[in-house]
Each structure stands twice: as structure tokens, then as C-alpha cells.
Design an enzyme around this catalytic site. Sequence first.
Site, PDB file in Angstrom:
ATOM      1  N   HIS A 172       0.859  -1.229  -0.259  1.00  0.00           N
ATOM      2  CA  HIS A 172       0.562   0.185   0.443  1.00  0.00           C
ATOM      3  C   HIS A 172       0.568   1.336  -0.179  1.00  0.00           C
ATOM      4  O   HIS A 172       1.997   0.829  -0.138  1.00  0.00           O
ATOM      5  CB  HIS A 172      -1.119  -0.183   1.557  1.00  0.00           C
ATOM      6  CG  HIS A 172      -0.312  -0.084   2.785  1.00  0.00           C
ATOM      7  ND1 HIS A 172      -0.031  -1.768   3.279  1.00  0.00           N
ATOM      8  CD2 HIS A 172      -0.407   0.986   3.537  1.00  0.00           C
ATOM      9  CE1 HIS A 172       0.870  -0.835   4.560  1.00  0.00           C
ATOM     10  NE2 HIS A 172       0.771   0.551   4.636  1.00  0.00           N
ATOM     11  N   ARG A 192       9.563  -1.114   3.641  1.00  0.00           N
ATOM     12  CA  ARG A 192       9.041   0.007   2.760  1.00  0.00           C
ATOM     13  C   ARG A 192       9.971  -0.802   1.428  1.00  0.00           C
ATOM     14  O   ARG A 192      11.478  -1.338   1.390  1.00  0.00           O
ATOM     15  CB  ARG A 192      10.175   1.525   3.020  1.00  0.00           C
ATOM     16  CG  ARG A 192      10.155   2.688   1.743  1.00  0.00           C
ATOM     17  CD  ARG A 192      11.091   4.001   2.437  1.00  0.00           C
ATOM     18  NE  ARG A 192      10.444   4.237   4.032  1.00  0.00           N
ATOM     19  CZ  ARG A 192      10.755   4.401   5.449  1.00  0.00           C
ATOM     20  NH1 ARG A 192      12.132   4.540   4.964  1.00  0.00           N
ATOM     21  NH2 ARG A 192      10.100   4.993   6.219  1.00  0.00           N
TER      22      ARG A 192
HETATM   23 ZN    ZN Z   1       1.590   1.564   6.233  1.00  0.00          ZN
END
Ligand code: ZN
Length: 314
Positions: A172, A192
Site C-alpha cells: 500500500h 518499505r
Molecule cells: Zn502502512
Amino acid sequence: MAKDEALFFKPIFKDRIWGGNVLKDMYGDHVPAGSIGEAWIVSAVPGSESVVASGRHAGRTLADLYKTDRELFPRAVGDFPLLTKILDAGDRLSVQVHPDDAYARLHERQAGKTECWYILKAEPGATLVIGHTAKTRDELKAAVAAGTLEALLVQIPVQAGDFVYIPAGTLHAIGKGIVLLENQQTSDVTYRIYDYDRVDALGHHRELHLEKGLDVTDVPAKPANIRHFAKSTDVETMVEAPAFTVKKLVVDNSFHFVNRIGRWYVVSVVAGQGTFNGHPIAYGDAFVIPANVGKIDIKGRCELVFAFVPEGQS
Ligand code: ZN
């Protein structure tokens, strides 16, 4: 403490590479200078702990009250389980994923993170990334290695009033021009995967966590779980999930209820203003209703988002 007293806090602000200007409009002079991207409005994360601003418990942290005060939190186990923020994306955020509880406990000694977003503002054309189109983990890994992940990301246009549920494992990202309320599990674990080759003021890239991130990402991705609540009335359930339940309440003049089950709630004001048991509340505020608050009396014209955890976890 009066039996009808909620716990009010001052937001904790966070400088972010992608921060915008909206939080300064919402919180005025309290916002420090810089690129402020997040207001943590209810937090028990170590180092960023919400402090009660008034009343008998003024000066105590939420984390401490949760651990020690059985009148306020009768069935508390472990750490306060929810974290609530307002995010202001002046620029797009990194593409990321969070592990589930089992993976996070094993690899990070923390809870995993499932989160959900209620969109407060969105510029025309603003999008979220929710999921990807890779059919196999190898396809996803190859795209990350080749720097072509962006072509696989699923971009979803959003508007104010949309609610999005992001279970652990969902790839997301929040797009530019979006302000949202985030309710999530108390956890710091973010993997990440892609940061658009962005550098900070010192020319540094932010760290990526490719191996773990690619390990925990759902492949194939589940369909985006998004619903629109701008025109909701009274009480509507936004999501009922293992980690939390989130409901929206629209108050038009007045609303009362009796908290007979002795549950506690995190409440965020997402529109309008009014009073909660006589205490003024306005857009951007957040508070905790402890379990010993029996009678709840809300006046005014406002919209509130309630988050709470299932029986047995509270
Ligand atoms: Zn998040």
C-alpha cells in the site's frame, strides 16, 4: 475522576519528507515548523506517548494508565493496542507493507500491523496504492529488482468519506494530496519496498526492507477493501476485524448512549464540533473513553469515528 470523564490528549507531531500544510490549518500554533506529515492523536508507542491534558489524570501517559489503572481499562493485557494518527500527504508516501502478528512477533518482537484509513480530504485525481497485479512472488521480486514495480501497482482514486481497510500483507501507499485518519495496531513495523528514488535534504535515500517486505506481501493481492461513508447516518460499522472494530457516528443535535459493557473506545472527531459530556470537541480532536464512563452524552453537529478492540483483548 468524575465518572463521565474522557481522556483528552495533545497531538504529537512528526516531521516527514512527504508532509504537507494541512495539519497547520487543523492544529494552528501547536504545530512545529518543518515538513509535518503526521499528528499522532492517540498513541502509546514508547517515545511518542500521549499525555492526558486535563482532569484527574493530567500529566499521566495513556500507556501507563492502560498498564496500571483497572478502573479505566479493566481487562487490559500487554500494551495499549491501538494507534491513531492524522496523515497529511503533501507528497506521495513510500510503497510499503506490514507483517501480521505471527511474523512480527517472530522477527521483530512486536505486534504486526493492520490499519485502516478514513479519507478526510482528497485533491481531485488523488489515488491510493492498494495491492499489485503480480501473479507470482517471482514476478513481484523481478519487478522490484528491475525498478519496474510502479507498473504493477494498483492505483485507486479516492474522495473524502472513503474508508479503506488495509490488512497486514497488503502492499500500500498513500498518494499526494490526501489527508486521512488512520487507526492501526500499535506497532512500528513497516517494510518499505519502494520510495520513488527520493532523497532527503541531505541527499540520503530512506532505507528499504526488500527481503522481509517481499516475504510478507500477499501474492496474488487481495482486492481492495474500500467503502464510502460520507452520507452515513447514526451509527454505521466501517469494519469489524480481528484486530479492531471501527464505527462511524453522525451526531445531529444530540446523541446518548450507556456504556453498560464497560468497554473503552478511541474516538476521533472527523467533522464538525460539539461537546462530549460537556467537554468541547472539534474536527481533529481525539480522546479515549475509558470503561468507567457509563453515560455518554454528545451534543452538536459532528461526525466521530470510534475504534475499539474485541472482547478479551481490551
Ligand atoms: Zn502502512
